[in-house]
Design a protein around this motif. Structure first.
Motif, mmCIF file in Angstrom:
data_model
loop_
_atom_site.group_PDB
_atom_site.id
_atom_site.type_symbol
_atom_site.label_atom_id
_atom_site.label_comp_id
_atom_site.label_asym_id
_atom_site.label_seq_id
_atom_site.Cartn_x
_atom_site.Cartn_y
_atom_site.Cartn_z
ATOM 1 N N ALA A 120 -25.972 2.395 -23.412
ATOM 2 C CA ALA A 120 -27.010 3.232 -24.020
ATOM 3 C C ALA A 120 -28.159 2.364 -24.518
ATOM 4 O O ALA A 120 -27.945 1.331 -25.159
ATOM 5 N N TRP A 121 -29.378 2.808 -24.226
ATOM 6 C CA TRP A 121 -30.603 2.064 -24.507
ATOM 7 C C TRP A 121 -30.816 1.861 -26.016
ATOM 8 O O TRP A 121 -30.425 2.700 -26.811
ATOM 9 N N GLY A 122 -31.500 0.770 -26.370
ATOM 10 C CA GLY A 122 -31.928 0.598 -27.760
ATOM 11 C C GLY A 122 -30.903 -0.133 -28.616
ATOM 12 O O GLY A 122 -30.142 -0.969 -28.118
ATOM 13 N N ASN A 123 -30.879 0.215 -29.903
ATOM 14 C CA ASN A 123 -29.984 -0.463 -30.828
ATOM 15 C C ASN A 123 -28.521 -0.519 -30.373
ATOM 16 O O ASN A 123 -27.897 -1.564 -30.504
ATOM 17 N N PRO A 124 -27.974 0.582 -29.829
ATOM 18 C CA PRO A 124 -26.562 0.497 -29.429
ATOM 19 C C PRO A 124 -26.316 -0.626 -28.425
ATOM 20 O O PRO A 124 -25.316 -1.335 -28.508
ATOM 21 N N TYR A 125 -27.257 -0.818 -27.503
ATOM 22 C CA TYR A 125 -27.090 -1.872 -26.498
ATOM 23 C C TYR A 125 -27.100 -3.253 -27.150
ATOM 24 O O TYR A 125 -26.225 -4.083 -26.909
ATOM 25 N N PRO A 164 -33.990 13.861 -37.022
ATOM 26 C CA PRO A 164 -35.331 13.252 -36.985
ATOM 27 C C PRO A 164 -35.617 12.466 -38.270
ATOM 28 O O PRO A 164 -35.263 12.950 -39.338
ATOM 29 N N GLY A 165 -36.247 11.322 -38.099
ATOM 30 C CA GLY A 165 -36.416 10.431 -39.248
ATOM 31 C C GLY A 165 -35.043 9.993 -39.700
ATOM 32 O O GLY A 165 -34.275 9.446 -38.919
ATOM 33 N N ILE A 166 -34.731 10.232 -40.969
ATOM 34 C CA ILE A 166 -33.387 9.932 -41.435
ATOM 35 C C ILE A 166 -32.746 11.223 -41.941
ATOM 36 O O ILE A 166 -31.875 11.213 -42.793
ATOM 37 N N ALA A 167 -33.205 12.369 -41.388
ATOM 38 C CA ALA A 167 -32.792 13.673 -41.912
ATOM 39 C C ALA A 167 -31.312 13.950 -41.735
ATOM 40 O O ALA A 167 -30.759 14.786 -42.427
ATOM 41 N N THR A 168 -30.646 13.283 -40.784
ATOM 42 C CA THR A 168 -29.212 13.520 -40.637
ATOM 43 C C THR A 168 -28.433 12.212 -40.728
ATOM 44 O O THR A 168 -27.267 12.164 -40.352
ATOM 45 N N GLU A 169 -29.070 11.157 -41.207
ATOM 46 C CA GLU A 169 -28.360 9.880 -41.332
ATOM 47 C C GLU A 169 -27.282 10.041 -42.394
ATOM 48 O O GLU A 169 -27.558 10.441 -43.518
ATOM 49 N N VAL A 170 -26.018 9.732 -42.022
ATOM 50 C CA VAL A 170 -24.918 9.888 -42.970
ATOM 51 C C VAL A 170 -24.428 8.513 -43.426
ATOM 52 O O VAL A 170 -24.820 7.487 -42.854
ATOM 53 N N ALA A 171 -23.570 8.519 -44.449
ATOM 54 C CA ALA A 171 -23.156 7.256 -45.058
ATOM 55 C C ALA A 171 -22.576 6.285 -44.027
ATOM 56 O O ALA A 171 -22.984 5.125 -43.967
ATOM 57 N N LEU A 172 -21.657 6.766 -43.184
ATOM 58 C CA LEU A 172 -21.044 5.840 -42.226
ATOM 59 C C LEU A 172 -22.054 5.336 -41.204
ATOM 60 O O LEU A 172 -21.948 4.218 -40.720
ATOM 61 N N GLY A 173 -23.049 6.150 -40.883
ATOM 62 C CA GLY A 173 -24.095 5.711 -39.966
ATOM 63 C C GLY A 173 -24.893 4.572 -40.572
ATOM 64 O O GLY A 173 -25.151 3.555 -39.918
ATOM 65 N N ILE A 198 -23.919 2.555 -42.878
ATOM 66 C CA ILE A 198 -23.057 1.375 -43.003
ATOM 67 C C ILE A 198 -22.942 0.660 -41.662
ATOM 68 O O ILE A 198 -23.093 -0.557 -41.573
ATOM 69 N N THR A 199 -22.711 1.423 -40.596
ATOM 70 C CA THR A 199 -22.574 0.815 -39.271
ATOM 71 C C THR A 199 -23.858 0.109 -38.868
ATOM 72 O O THR A 199 -23.830 -1.019 -38.365
ATOM 73 N N THR A 200 -24.986 0.768 -39.076
ATOM 74 C CA THR A 200 -26.259 0.153 -38.710
ATOM 75 C C THR A 200 -26.472 -1.130 -39.501
ATOM 76 O O THR A 200 -26.843 -2.155 -38.937
ATOM 77 N N ALA A 216 -23.653 -3.894 -46.092
ATOM 78 C CA ALA A 216 -22.846 -2.779 -45.586
ATOM 79 C C ALA A 216 -21.553 -2.647 -46.389
ATOM 80 O O ALA A 216 -21.099 -1.536 -46.663
ATOM 81 N N SER A 217 -20.976 -3.791 -46.781
ATOM 82 C CA SER A 217 -19.744 -3.752 -47.569
ATOM 83 C C SER A 217 -19.990 -3.090 -48.915
ATOM 84 O O SER A 217 -19.168 -2.298 -49.379
ATOM 85 N N ALA A 218 -21.106 -3.422 -49.539
ATOM 86 C CA ALA A 218 -21.428 -2.810 -50.829
ATOM 87 C C ALA A 218 -21.528 -1.293 -50.661
ATOM 88 O O ALA A 218 -20.975 -0.529 -51.467
ATOM 89 N N ALA A 219 -22.193 -0.850 -49.595
ATOM 90 C CA ALA A 219 -22.311 0.596 -49.353
ATOM 91 C C ALA A 219 -20.935 1.210 -49.115
ATOM 92 O O ALA A 219 -20.640 2.304 -49.605
#
Lengths: 401, 313
Positions: free
Chosen positions: A38-43, B260-269, B271-273, B284-287
């Motif tokens: 998948a393109w972008g950050n996931p890649y 869209p934007g961060i309108a559905t960004e959830v906690a685990l998302g 943290i993973t990012t 990420a660990s602190a979160a």
């Protein structure tokens, strides 16, 4: 030989032909294992984690704007002149501007394949009816916002729907590319980020004005307020809009539409100077223990791909490999050669550990631009949100150094 | 042998024989039996948890050796003062609020209906349960198609009802999370449905027969027999559902990527990012620790409410 890439759609199909060619040269399909992610950050997350876990592919594709960050994280093998020479290449075989974009502290970490500028597609049937084509059936050059709006209005008359379309929904990269193209055309536009991303240096007044201009285009009905990536194409393909803005790679999709007559040109200079958002695809060698054999095999693969630059150019991309770019075959390619000049005034995303194609930066900024174009956020609200979100990244200590 | 034999000395004393046997020979094989699981448990749960807590106090980067420089409470301060973190926590909670009530109530309703069907019950059971066995990626594809602006299934149906240019569900910040919640209800209702159906079939028929003889209407039977008899199932379903909803990640990642934007960004998302895309394992660990605390608080609260209810009953 393992190879990872992020090419979907038309690019993916084009790449497959090139990989088949490589397999033929190597005498069998066992020679290569190619995987598309998948393109972008996931890649890039995948490539990074695989390299850290000591299981990277032999060769991977990376955007020039992302390769430098991977290199700073110590995830890439340096591309020395010796490595290049092992397959008869040299750094002077590439467009200097593109080559420079992959260099970090005087060392190169990527072998560029192309430049892929954001361009303007036009539906010839609609434009002909709207009187926008010249005697050679080519688009009459458009210059300045007045001519642009007049062209869109004339086209809207013909289509009954829209003048031009660009993706605004479920997309962050496209709104950013469109915005960055127009913003960079303006006198006094400063880079969005400076000092490796620790400073936000965009010109707030110009950004606000450019956003307001985009909002005006969609608000007046010349362009759709809400359409996604595929929808924005369909509008132009089906004659509901005359123009469509996207990266040149969508040429493959356009060609596959039966009965569609279309052309491609650089995005018109609506403001003070020609400019367009762009990036480059490049090959990188992730860090791993490599025997001389493995290195030779990896470079052999890269060379085979570069030798097929013209096949890649069929898919819209402007070659970075000079023997291909300067070949008469490329000059004869239509409409590829019509917009090749765009690569000369390409604007790359400002360097930062969180920027580059498909990065957090593009996601943050692109999402806000999309909301402005949808008419949901005002330019001021969008700028405030960008500032707040980018500010967090700007204040954060660079995790790569 | 029952658990009290080991933990309650008073009970154990009355069964000296068993206790002795436990001590002398049985513990070794017992440990051996536990060992394979314990090893994985320590390696993949206990150790990462300890690592998480330690890393949360350092500027740990995934691309640097070791824990990196000491950050003190810097990571926590960053998260607690960062609007995106609070918005991600809220979205997680919002998703839980949107999904838990329908997933409990609807599962209960459908289970009762399916239980009353005389013919083709197997078909109904299958129909409700099948979406649950699909992987999240397939679910995301199906619903992304349904939600496609202008040409998707939903847009077409809205067109029949004269809604022109409906807002794209996943592209509009105010309703994107509702879209994901609807998807999730459709996807996971089968699990709760099966639990309720099993519970329903455990209720003795005589109770209904007796109630019917006494003149209870079907509604009264549900109110005074079915609901009380299923209270244990409901407790289980609610707890499992809250925990599952707080772990929301797949659907958001696949359907909107947090947008869209961060309108559905959830906690685990978030943290993973932070950990794997931004390479910032420390932050990420602190979160994660903060999310962990929130989940513990919710679990304890629920336990307390439960106990209070049991005492009243």
């Amino acid at each position: 030989m393992t190879f990872w890439n992020l090419f979907g759609g038309g690019d993916g199909a084009r790449l497959q032909l090139m990989l088949d060619q490589y397999e033929q040269e190597q005498g069998g399909s066992d020679a290569l294992q190619a995987a598309t992610f998948a393109w972008g950050n996931p890649y890039y997350t995948k490539v990074s984690l695989a390299t850290l876990g000591d299981k990277p592919p032999d060769v991977a594709v990376a955007h020039a704007t992302r390769a430098t960050n991977l290199a700073r994280a110590g995830l890439l093998t340096e591309i020395t002149e010796d490595v290049l020479a092992s397959v008869g290449l040299s750094s002077t075989d590439f467009t200097p501007k593109v080559w420079e974009s992959t260099v970090l502290d005087g060392k190169a970490y990527a072998i560029p394949l192309d430049t892929h500028p954001f361009v303007l597609f036009y539906n010839k049937t609609v434009c002909r009816d709207a009187g926008l084509l010249d005697a050679d059936d080519e688009l009459v050059p458009i210059q300045g916002t007045e001519q642009w709006e007049a062209a869109l209005a004339a086209a809207k008359e013909v289509t009954g729907a829209y003048g031009a379309s660009v993706a605004t929904v479920s997309e962050t990269a496209t709104p950013w590319r469109f915005f960055q193209t127009l913003y960079s055309q303006r006198n006094g536009s400063t880079p969005f980020l400076s000092d490796g991303g620790t400073e936000l240096t965009f010109d707030e007044a110009l950004v606000a004005d450019t956003l307001a201009y985009l909002q005006g285009l969609t608000g007046s009905g010349l362009m759709p307020q809400a359409t996604d990536y595929a929808g924005s194409q369909t509008l132009m393909f089906t004659g509901q809009s005359a123009f469509y803005l996207q990266g040149e790679w969508e040429i493959t999709t356009a060609q596959s539409v039966e009965g569609l007559e279309f052309g491609m040109v650089p995005v018109p200079t609506l403001f003070d100077q020609p400019a367009c958002q762009a990036d480059s695809h490049a090959f990188v060698l992730p860090t791993m223990e490599r025997s001389p054999d493995q290195l030779e095999r990896a470079m052999g693969f890269v060379k085979s791909m570069l030798d097929q630059s013209l096949a890649w150019a069929e898919g819209g991309h402007v070659p970075a490999y000079l023997p291909a770019l300067r070949s008469p075959e490329y000059a004869a390619m239509e409409p590829q050669s019509d917009y090749a000049e765009a690569a000369d005034y390409a604007v790359y995303d400002a360097p930062a550990w969180y920027s580059g194609s498909g990065s957090n930066f593009e996601n943050i900024v692109g999402a806000q631009i999309g909301l402005v174009m949808q008419g949901i956020a005002s330019p001021e609200e969008a700028i405030a949100s960008m500032r707040s979100q980018l500010g967090t990244y700007a204040r954060t200590a660079d995790p790569l150094s | 042998m029952s658990a009290p034999t080991i933990t309650q000395p008073g009970v154990a004393a009355s069964q000296p024989l068993r206790k002795d046997r436990m001590r002398a020979g049985d513990t070794k094989p017992a440990w051996l039996f536990i060992a394979p699981f314990a090893l994985f448990y320590v390696l993949f749960l206990i150790w990462p948890t300890i690592y998480m807590v330690v890393a949360s106090f350092f500027n740990t980067s995934i691309v640097q050796e070791g824990f990196g420089s000491f950050a003190g409470f810097g990571n926590y301060q960053e998260m607690l003062t960062r609007p995106e973190f609070w918005s991600a926590m809220w979205h997680t909670l919002q998703f839980t609020i949107y999904t838990t009530p329908p997933l409990v109530v609807l599962a209960f309703l459908f289970a009762i209906l399916a239980n009353r069907v005389r013919r083709g019950q197997a078909l109904f059971r299958l129909a409700f349960f099948v979406p649950f066995i699909l992987p999240s990626a397939a679910i995301a594809l199906i619903w992304n198609f349904i939600y496609t602006p202008a040409s998707g299934l939903l847009a077409v149906v809205q067109g029949w009802f004269g809604v022109e240019a409906p807002s794209p569900v996943l592209g509009t910040p105010s309703i994107a999370m509702v879209g994901i919640a609807v998807t999730t209800v459709w996807w996971t209702i089968g699990f709760n449905f099966i639990l309720y159906l099993a519970g329903l079939q455990d209720i003795p028929r005589e109770l209904y027969e007796a109630a019917a003889l006494d003149g209870a209407t079907p509604w009264q039977q549900i109110r005074w027999i079915t609901i009380p008899m299923l209270s244990r199932t409901t407790t289980l379903v609610v707890l499992l559902q809250i925990i599952a909803s707080l772990k929301i990640f797949d659907q958001v990642y696949l359907m909107t990527g947090g947008g869209p934007g961060i309108a559905t960004e959830v906690a685990l998302g978030l943290i993973t990012t932070s950990a794997f895309t931004d390479f910032r394992v420390g932050a990420a660990s602190a979160a994660s620790v903060l999310l962990f605390i929130v989940i513990v608080i919710i679990a304890v609260l629920r336990q307390l409410i439960d106990r209070a209810q049991e005492r009243r009953a």
